[in-house]
Design an enzyme around this catalytic site. Structure first.
Site, PDB file in Angstrom:
ATOM      1  N   ASP B  90      53.758  23.064  38.871  1.00  0.00           N
ATOM      2  CA  ASP B  90      54.343  22.533  37.568  1.00  0.00           C
ATOM      3  C   ASP B  90      55.256  21.271  37.865  1.00  0.00           C
ATOM      4  O   ASP B  90      55.571  21.017  39.279  1.00  0.00           O
ATOM      5  CB  ASP B  90      55.177  23.376  36.736  1.00  0.00           C
ATOM      6  CG  ASP B  90      56.373  23.963  37.309  1.00  0.00           C
ATOM      7  OD1 ASP B  90      56.829  23.578  38.253  1.00  0.00           O
ATOM      8  OD2 ASP B  90      57.100  24.769  36.708  1.00  0.00           O
ATOM      9  N   ASP B 272      48.936  30.794  32.705  1.00  0.00           N
ATOM     10  CA  ASP B 272      49.863  31.275  33.681  1.00  0.00           C
ATOM     11  C   ASP B 272      50.858  31.998  32.876  1.00  0.00           C
ATOM     12  O   ASP B 272      51.310  31.505  31.860  1.00  0.00           O
ATOM     13  CB  ASP B 272      50.616  30.078  34.535  1.00  0.00           C
ATOM     14  CG  ASP B 272      51.631  29.432  33.906  1.00  0.00           C
ATOM     15  OD1 ASP B 272      51.482  28.680  32.831  1.00  0.00           O
ATOM     16  OD2 ASP B 272      52.937  29.623  34.324  1.00  0.00           O
ATOM     17  N   CYS B 310      41.569  51.535  36.676  1.00  0.00           N
ATOM     18  CA  CYS B 310      42.051  50.544  37.377  1.00  0.00           C
ATOM     19  C   CYS B 310      41.458  50.885  38.972  1.00  0.00           C
ATOM     20  O   CYS B 310      41.702  51.881  39.372  1.00  0.00           O
ATOM     21  CB  CYS B 310      43.354  50.571  37.246  1.00  0.00           C
ATOM     22  SG  CYS B 310      43.792  48.769  38.414  1.00  0.00           S
ATOM     23  N   CYS B 312      42.706  49.025  41.434  1.00  0.00           N
ATOM     24  CA  CYS B 312      43.284  47.981  42.498  1.00  0.00           C
ATOM     25  C   CYS B 312      43.777  48.841  43.445  1.00  0.00           C
ATOM     26  O   CYS B 312      43.899  50.115  43.671  1.00  0.00           O
ATOM     27  CB  CYS B 312      44.524  47.418  41.811  1.00  0.00           C
ATOM     28  SG  CYS B 312      46.155  48.651  41.425  1.00  0.00           S
ATOM     29  N   CYS B 315      46.447  51.689  42.598  1.00  0.00           N
ATOM     30  CA  CYS B 315      45.783  52.645  41.491  1.00  0.00           C
ATOM     31  C   CYS B 315      44.906  53.535  42.548  1.00  0.00           C
ATOM     32  O   CYS B 315      44.699  54.628  42.399  1.00  0.00           O
ATOM     33  CB  CYS B 315      45.004  52.243  40.279  1.00  0.00           C
ATOM     34  SG  CYS B 315      46.023  51.619  39.195  1.00  0.00           S
ATOM     35  N   HIS B 341      49.943  45.915  40.888  1.00  0.00           N
ATOM     36  CA  HIS B 341      48.960  46.403  39.834  1.00  0.00           C
ATOM     37  C   HIS B 341      48.857  45.357  38.667  1.00  0.00           C
ATOM     38  O   HIS B 341      47.718  44.958  38.269  1.00  0.00           O
ATOM     39  CB  HIS B 341      49.337  47.615  39.301  1.00  0.00           C
ATOM     40  CG  HIS B 341      48.996  48.140  38.117  1.00  0.00           C
ATOM     41  ND1 HIS B 341      47.525  48.884  37.930  1.00  0.00           N
ATOM     42  CD2 HIS B 341      49.145  47.980  36.843  1.00  0.00           C
ATOM     43  CE1 HIS B 341      47.062  48.960  36.792  1.00  0.00           C
ATOM     44  NE2 HIS B 341      48.126  48.507  35.847  1.00  0.00           N
TER      45      HIS B 341
END
Lengths: 377, 377
Positions: B90, B272, B310, B312, B315, B341
């Site tokens: 940014d 974002d 999930c 991930c 998880c 997560h």
């Protein structure tokens, strides 16, 4: 459960210790995850990546939060933290005598207040064993009194006698808990702890007493609490001759890489210490040339790894300049990367020590590295 | 550089954006690593594991620490943080107007004091571009004024005009910096930012002006700063019709999963937000059923993963009971697992959105999940 593979140079030994969660090659450094996690943000999958053989958690801390009963209901500590390798739990004794407030010691045990919420807690040998049985560690440590150094001879003498009586109660309690139908880890083993400060005759007498209980392992406790390194080494030498040769020896809370090399030389097999994780969080990092301080401005633009000779997941990818930036910017990632490197370094140091012992080159290794690894560069 | 693959239901689009560090499938959520690291202790190797396409870092923060000149000397931000995928920086504008103290705005730029050490800093379009060129990101954002909502119409009108003049200077500066022989990333691209608060006529007029500069991408800035969700959606709808169809559209700083689904429906491609990492650090975790709060005692003994649906790394291995314990015990590992997560959830949400767009089922997906994912359960 312990197999002495080989007597080596000095009093050093190579061994292997069987636990319900796998075999441990010794000498070994156990990685300290006080509250069922390594401080600095390392999880069980990270421990696998950095060569951890044994995880060490803390009975007192897990008793006050989240509670050992909860962990038992979750299937025990292995399942709770998702670590399938060996776990050792300390007895809580050290924390009771260092962290908790307003304690009162009797023959039965110790009364104190939780450092988290002030709740009154009583812990004696049976309570410590109950908690450790609920956690389901592979190695449970005896509940003992940790006396500060220096303290009067007479205090140490009486404390050692009580610690022996407490050890007998620990053994009876754990034997009984292991027979319960819902035991988390019925193969849980009790290790005794030798005390006596730096009074060699007390150390020896106490060691002889507790050796009679024929426990599967013995620790030297109450050192690294203020005495000099030489006093520590002398005490190890005095008591080691009286430790059963066929049982593993554990030097609690020690120490620098140099301390470990010197203690291996004197016949010690197991180690633990918060130094690699605590110092790592503050930017003090171990290398094969000595200890660097990442707070030093000279690393501002150093795009090399912490230790070019290191093969850890951090050194393979990140630079000193980057990690120093994270440290100055107070990013949690700095803690993680630094602790990960330091623990890998310790685990790899032990691997190297075992290789030197196997090769019959440990005396030369000791001469080259005992001082070198702990110097500040 | 942007290929519009397909116009979809509503105003939604599927696209792919080529950068010097690889292609980005859109719609996409960019993962915020303000100081060149995700807060919560995630490193570049973790980003690869959680499906990150674009990393976003902050020009203002990296300028004050460790300094963009240092990062340039270290080979640029990609090499510094060891992330080989696309990076967006940014402009620093948002932080200058929200974090820094004692600012003075002139036609030239903004004077302010660093929030770290109080040092006086001047930043205008050329300075922002210089810093971003030194960082070597793939996408540099234009330096603009972020006006708070509500503010008077007349203030917004004059600010938009200045932001347009600043954008022209940004374009000239970056074009020149990209031609320097030691440019870190000579393919660095400038995206313009549309402003105008919730005044649709100002938004549209400003968008028409900046579209004339034919930049490779355009953002909608200055939203998610206090207006209602409906005002935000209405503003997107008003301005979207005037955004070049062949260029990617980026809605800055947004938002909840529901906000993202609604903005995709209205034609936005890039997002974002600090929400998944910030909320994650406080125990607020996204699931396909809604948001859970791990501080709730009901998860004390919940040995299931955060979201059974999930896949991930968290998880797949750790339970709510364990992570809740880490959160209560203030272990840094709690931050890491929760942020990991949540970011995986956002990245996977975008993957699912792209799949629904490809399958022509996005309207049904929106109806099923737009409200559901942001509700507290």
């Amino acid at each position: 459960m312990f197999t002495l593979l080989r007597r080596c140079e000095g009093r050093a030994r190579r061994g292997v210790y069987e636990t319900p969660h796998g075999a441990v090659q010794t000498p070994v450094f156990m990685n300290v995850g006080t509250q069922a996690a390594i401080k600095g943000g390392l999880a069980a999958d990270d421990l696998e990546r950095i060569g951890t053989q044994v995880e060490l958690s803390n009975t007192y801390h897990l008793h006050v939060r989240p509670g050992d009963q909860l962990i038992k209901e979750m299937g025990g500590l292995h399942r709770f933290m998702s670590w399938s390798g060996p776990i050792l739990t300390d007895s809580g004794g050290f924390q009771v005598f260092s962290l908790a407030d307003l304690r009162r010691i009797t023959e039965e045990g110790v009364s104190f207040h939780s450092h988290v919420d002030g709740a009154k807690i009583f812990m004696g040998p049976e309570e410590s064993m109950r908690i450790q049985a609920n956690l389901g560690s592979d190695i449970a440590m005896a509940f003992d009194e940790c006396v500060k150094i220096p303290s009067p001879y007479e205090y140490f003498r009486r404390s050692c006698e009580r610690t022996t009586r407490w050890l007998q109660r620990c053994k009876a309690a754990l034997t009984s808990y292991n027979e319960e139908s819902d035991a988390v880890n019925p193969g849980q083993m009790l290790w005794g702890i030798n005390q006596g400060g730096v009074y060699h005759d007390l150390r020896i007498a106490h060691m002889q007493q507790i050796a009679e209980l024929d426990l599967p392992g013995y620790a030297i406790g109450g050192l690294a609490v203020g005495e000099t390194h030489q006093e520590m080494y002398d005490t190890i030498e005095a008591v080691e001759a009286y430790m059963p040769e066929g049982k593993p020896r554990y030097l609690m809370g020690v120490g620098t890489p140099g301390n470990i090399i010197e203690a291996v030389w004197r016949g010690v097999d197991f180690f633990d210490c918060v130094m690699p994780s605590r110092n790592g969080r503050h930017g003090h990092l171990f290398t094969w040339d000595g200890v660097i301080n990442l707070n030093n401005r000279r690393y501002d633009r150093d795009d090399r790894p912490i230790d070019p000779a290191c093969d850890c997941p951090v050194c393979r990818r990140y630079s000193k300049a980057y990690i120093r930036h994270l440290l100055k910017a107070q990013e949690p990632l700095a803690l993680r990367l630094q602790v990960m490197h330091n623990l890998y370094f310790y685990n790899h140091l032990m691997e190297q020590i075992r290789a030197e012992l196997d090769a019959g080159t440990f005396a030369a290794f000791r001469a080259a590295y005992s001082e070198r690894l702990s110097r500040r560069i």
